[in-house]
Design an enzyme around this catalytic site. Structure first.
Site, PDB file in Angstrom:
ATOM      1  N   ASP A 149       2.712 -34.669  60.685  1.00 15.37           N
ATOM      2  CA  ASP A 149       4.036 -34.248  61.156  1.00 15.37           C
ATOM      3  C   ASP A 149       4.546 -35.122  62.301  1.00 15.37           C
ATOM      4  OD1 ASP A 149       2.065 -33.319  62.824  1.00 15.37           O
ATOM      5  OD2 ASP A 149       2.862 -31.304  63.046  1.00 15.37           O
ATOM      6  N   SER A 155      -0.638 -32.112  58.479  1.00 15.04           N
ATOM      7  CA  SER A 155      -0.731 -32.184  59.951  1.00 15.04           C
ATOM      8  C   SER A 155      -2.104 -31.773  60.473  1.00 15.04           C
ATOM      9  CB  SER A 155       0.352 -31.307  60.566  1.00 15.04           C
ATOM     10  OG  SER A 155       1.591 -31.664  60.047  1.00 15.04           O
ATOM     11  N   ARG A 189       6.186 -25.790  53.438  1.00 17.96           N
ATOM     12  CA  ARG A 189       7.530 -26.032  52.918  1.00 17.96           C
ATOM     13  C   ARG A 189       7.516 -27.093  51.828  1.00 17.96           C
ATOM     14  NH1 ARG A 189      11.674 -28.017  56.609  1.00 17.96           N
ATOM     15  NH2 ARG A 189       9.982 -29.362  57.288  1.00 17.96           N
TER      16      ARG A 189
END
Length: 919
Positions: free
Chosen positions: A661, A607, A546
């Protein structure tokens, strides 16, 4: 007068619809724990939760208590689909005084019958399971535990009501030194009817008994091989009415069983005891009730049971004779004698061909001197009484069928109904009305009525056989799942090991030996509310990537974002190709958002395990989650991103912070709750971070304040410290991953692996013939075919088993409802273990923080994200409950993150750009 009598005894369709609706209400009242005590339709749980599957085998005893005798059977099932059970049977007449004597005397007599029966056939001394048919209202709490609520049918033995009748029989059997005989199941005759009708391969999920049942009469000894629907002399058993059906277990609130189905004994004879049948009752019914042994009780039974139909006709004839409509000139005094007209005679009178002659014979035997018109009118009265009984039974049956259809969320229910009793067997007219009126009242149900063969004998044997099969299967299932069921001690040990690995990971000297990396993030504080500006955020944590723009203002945060897919060829290709793809996505996004002219600070959520050397410098230690792009491990990922931007000549971004994350989640929730000092992810992967005292972080210089530590706890256990927690199923999953032996804790907990663990367990159950009848399941052999999202769906409370079966059907798995129950149990076991292990890890974290701060009680918030935590119906609840148990001195609040990896990364960048080092 005759027309008036016939009209009074005729129930119009609208009234039958209303009776069906009232029966449905009464059933719901009986099923509910809150209203059960006041219910007239008792809806008693039977603890029978399965149908025959044809594999039942072995020797079984059945004892049936009847109104005037005790019947004993030896039944052998051969595991051949129940096509040819072998049966031996003997009947013992019961002395009349036993029915009103001591309870102990009754059970001693039954046990003596069992001893004589076994002596007569020279039975072997191996363990003999016994099924007990006890046709009275009982409060059952297990299949082999049932307290008598009240006697009926002429029995009133002392010291039995409120006692466990299974235990009373077992004690009497033990007195006879029959120590190899175990009473394993108690049922009533209605349940036996349902089970006997399920033996032909077609499951029967409803049973209806109307009037006297008959078991085969076997003078002396009979050995029957392949007892099918044979015509044998018979013995009467009971003259009441009752029904039972397979209900959704979660609706049977009196039994604490939440999955699968359970047979419910409706005890519907008491329907109407509260006055709900007042518009159906006639003066004749009121007379019958007043003369009965239990006035005001069993009102429905007194309208349809064979004990009472002759009596209803008798009172109608008394009234019509008094009105001079019948037997003019004859003395009718004989009609005032109770039971002078039998239901069997009524059934013979309504016969189309022989009925008139039978009516004349019956009436003449009573010295009533009938003429032709009298015989005709008596036949009409008999017909309308029997027709009314059939129609009222149909209304009750329609209520059951509609309830089943609604609770299973079906548009159309197709069901077999087992039926027994002299009214059903005795006349075609009764059967026709029952079938047709049921069809009118429950048009959404397609019903096949099956006549029962020896429901009380073979049906009871089948209940017992199914109970034994389920008990044996339960032992095997429990044995298979036992390694996944963690004790409190197991979880405390995991908590202690996590704490130990955390300490090793924080120390400069021992960091290399720890499986928990405890990586410094260089994030020294959480948001304080003064952050302002526009920030870009990138979120790379899985196959979806994203890009976001986050605008932080005084009145809050606004965001816009877009999701881009990363093809597998890219995730497993070269590093340059991966980072080029990422930069192309950023450029596309900035173009669409009209941001190409600005240079915005960027927070990069990455992440994967990194060694962070600064807020904007992070060296990739290893790929996880299916990534394996070459040329990246050991490299600074921020530099790889900057180089890709240079290759693409993109200057519209400035990377100021790289976070994973988990840290992003903590920061995102920290904007809303200053107490949020822990981040937790439980999704495709799992990880945690928390604010540690700098003085304890041996891998970074300085000892003032705190720093967020990225634990990388997914690798907990990679050094072997958790080997005894891993099961064979976990090892099978681990071997087939792209990183065998790595991320072992993550492979017990996270969404990427739970479906695979379940799949391997299901394959083991199929191999042991415990699931899908042991049939090969080729699609289940396919890796990753059982997705973790299936666990979340299957475990939803109240999800009908039909929907579970539909999920399995998509995998080409033909699941019975028992299979669906077992699959749900496997899913629950695997997800519960995951939640509990996560709690054990988190307990180590919160206890360490509490001790660091020298507090008696710590209050802290955990910012949490991840599809497993958010989407699974029970994961969060199980996690929080176990955390409370393992860390009682910590009050932990969970705050679900709203876009932690996006918003959180931007907030890390915002805090970094604030201009002052956060305190």
């Amino acid at each position: 007068q005759v027309q008036r009598a016939l009209l009074a005894l005729t129930v119009p369709l609208e009234t039958l619809q209303a009776v069906k609706g009232r029966m449905l209400q009464a059933m719901r009242k009986g099923l509910s724990r809150q209203t059960h005590a006041q219910a007239n339709v008792r809806m008693l749980p039977t603890y029978i939760c399965s149908m025959p599957d044809g594999t039942e085998k072995g020797d079984l005893l059945v004892v049936e208590l009847c109104q005037s005798h005790v019947r004993t059977l030896w039944v052998t099932f051969l595991g051949d689909g129940n096509q040819s059970p072998q049966v031996m049977d003997k009947t013992f007449n019961m002395p009349g005084d036993i029915m009103q004597g001591k309870g102990e005397t009754l059970f001693d007599f039954i046990a003596q019958c069992v001893r004589q029966f076994l002596a007569g056939i020279g039975s072997p001394q191996h363990r003999l399971p016994l099924g007990f048919v006890f046709p009275f209202s009982c409060r059952q709490t297990r299949l082999d535990k049932a307290e008598l609520i009240s006697w009926s049918k002429g029995f009133s033995c002392s010291d039995v009501e409120g006692k466990d009748v299974v235990q009373l029989l077992q004690s009497a059997i033990n007195k006879q030194e029959l120590h190899h005989v175990d009473v394993v199941a108690l049922m009533n005759d209605t349940v036996g009817t349902m089970m006997s009708c399920s033996m032909g391969g077609n499951p029967c999920e409803v049973a209806l008994v109307v009037g006297e049942q008959r078991g085969p009469r076997m003078p002396g000894w009979w050995v029957l091989r392949g007892l099918h629907r044979c015509s044998l002399p018979s013995l009467p058993t009971d003259k009441g009415t009752n029904s039972c059906f397979m209900a959704e277990a979660q609706q049977v609130e009196m039994a604490e069983e939440t999955s699968g189905r359970m047979c419910v004994n409706t005890e519907w004879g008491g329907f109407g005891d509260d006055g709900t049948l007042s518009d159906v009752l006639t003066p004749y019914d009121q007379h019958v009730d007043q003369e009965s042994s239990n006035p005001g009780e069993k009102r429905f039974e007194k309208l349809v049971g064979s004990l009472y139909l002759g009596e209803i006709v008798r009172h109608a004839l008394i009234t019509l004779a008094a009105e001079k409509a019948l037997f003019i000139g004859s003395s009718v005094a004989i009609l005032r004698t109770k039971d002078v007209l039998k239901t069997q005679q009524v059934l013979e009178i309504i016969d189309n061909e022989e009925g008139m002659a039978k009516a004349r014979n019956v009436l003449e035997a009573l010295r009533l001197q009938p003429n032709e018109r009298d015989c005709c009118r008596v036949q009409q009265i008999c017909r309308v009484v029997v027709s009314r009984a059939a129609a009222l039974c149909a209304a009750g049956l329609a209520a059951i069928l509609s309830h089943m259809c609604q609770s299973r969320e079906l548009e159309q229910l197709v069901v077999n109904v087992g039926v027994d009793g002299e009214l059903y067997r005795g006349h075609t007219r009764f059967r026709e009305i029952l079938q047709s009126v049921t069809g009118l009242l429950a048009p959404e149900c397609t019903v096949t009525l099956l006549p029962s063969v020896d429901g009380t004998g073979q049906g009871a044997a089948m209940v017992t056989a199914v109970a034994l099969r389920l008990a044996a299967q339960r032992r095997e299932v429990d044995q298979l799942l036992a390694p996944l069921r963690l004790s409190r001690a197991d979880l405390e040990r995991v908590q202690a090991l996590m704490r130990q690995e955390m300490e090793l990971g924080l120390s400069q000297e021992t960091n290399a030996n720890s499986s928990v990396r405890m990586l410094p993030t260089y994030v020294r504080g959480t948001p304080d509310g003064t952050e302002r500006g526009e920030f870009l955020a990138l979120d790379l944590g899985g196959t979806n990537f994203r890009v976001l723009v986050v605008r932080v203002a005084q009145d809050g945060i606004r965001m816009a974002s877009e999701v881009y897919v990363i093809p597998t060829t890219v995730t497993q290709g070269t590093g340059n190709a991966l980072f080029d793809h990422i930069v192309e996505c950023i450029m596309d996004f900035q173009l669409k958002q009209d941001l190409m002219e600005q240079v915005l600070p960027l927070g990069f959520t990455f992440s994967f395990p990194c060694q962070q050397l600064g807020l904007d410098k992070a060296v990739l230690l290893s790929w996880t989650k299916g990534f394996s792009a070459s040329g990246c491990v050991g490299q600074d990922v921020v530099e790889l991103l900057r180089e890709a931007a240079q290759r693409k000549e993109h200057l519209g971004m400035k990377v100021v912070a790289v976070v994973n994350d988990t840290v992003g989640t903590m920061m995102s929730c920290g904007y809303d709750d200053p107490k949020c000092e822990i981040g937790l992810i439980v999704g495709t992967g799992t990880n945690a971070c928390y604010m540690e005292e700098m003085q304890n972080v041996g891998t970074v210089e300085g000892d003032q304040g705190r720093m967020c530590i990225n634990m990388e706890w997914g690798a907990f256990g990679d050094n072997g410290c958790l080997d005894d927690i891993f099961t064979d199923f976990d090892r099978l999953v681990d071997e087939k991953t792209i990183n065998p032996g790595k991320q072992r804790f993550e492979k017990l907990i996270s969404g990427m692996y739970l479906g695979e663990i379940v799949r391997h367990i299901l394959l083991a159950l199929v191999e042991k013939q415990l699931l899908f009848r042991g049939k090969p399941c080729p699609k289940l052999q396919t890796r990753d075919i059982f997705q973790t999202k299936f666990l979340s769906t299957i475990e939803i409370d109240g999800l009908a088993l039909r929907q579970v079966a539909a999920i399995l059907q998509d995998l080409e798995l033909q699941a019975s409802f028992e299979d669906s129950v077992l699959v749900r149990e496997v899913c629950q076991t695997v997800s519960l273990r995951a939640a509990q292990l996560c709690a054990a890890g988190l307990a180590a974290v919160v206890e360490k923080m509490r001790e660091n701060r020298q507090l008696d009680q710590l209050a802290v918030t955990v910012g949490v994200d991840g599809t497993l935590y958010k989407m699974h119906p029970h994961f969060s609840q199980h996690l929080q409950q176990m955390l409370q148990d393992l860390a009682p001195n910590c009050t932990v609040t969970f705050l679900q993150s709203e876009d932690g990896s996006g918003k959180g990364a931007a907030l890390v960048a915002a805090v970094a750009c604030r201009g002052a080092e956060p305190q």
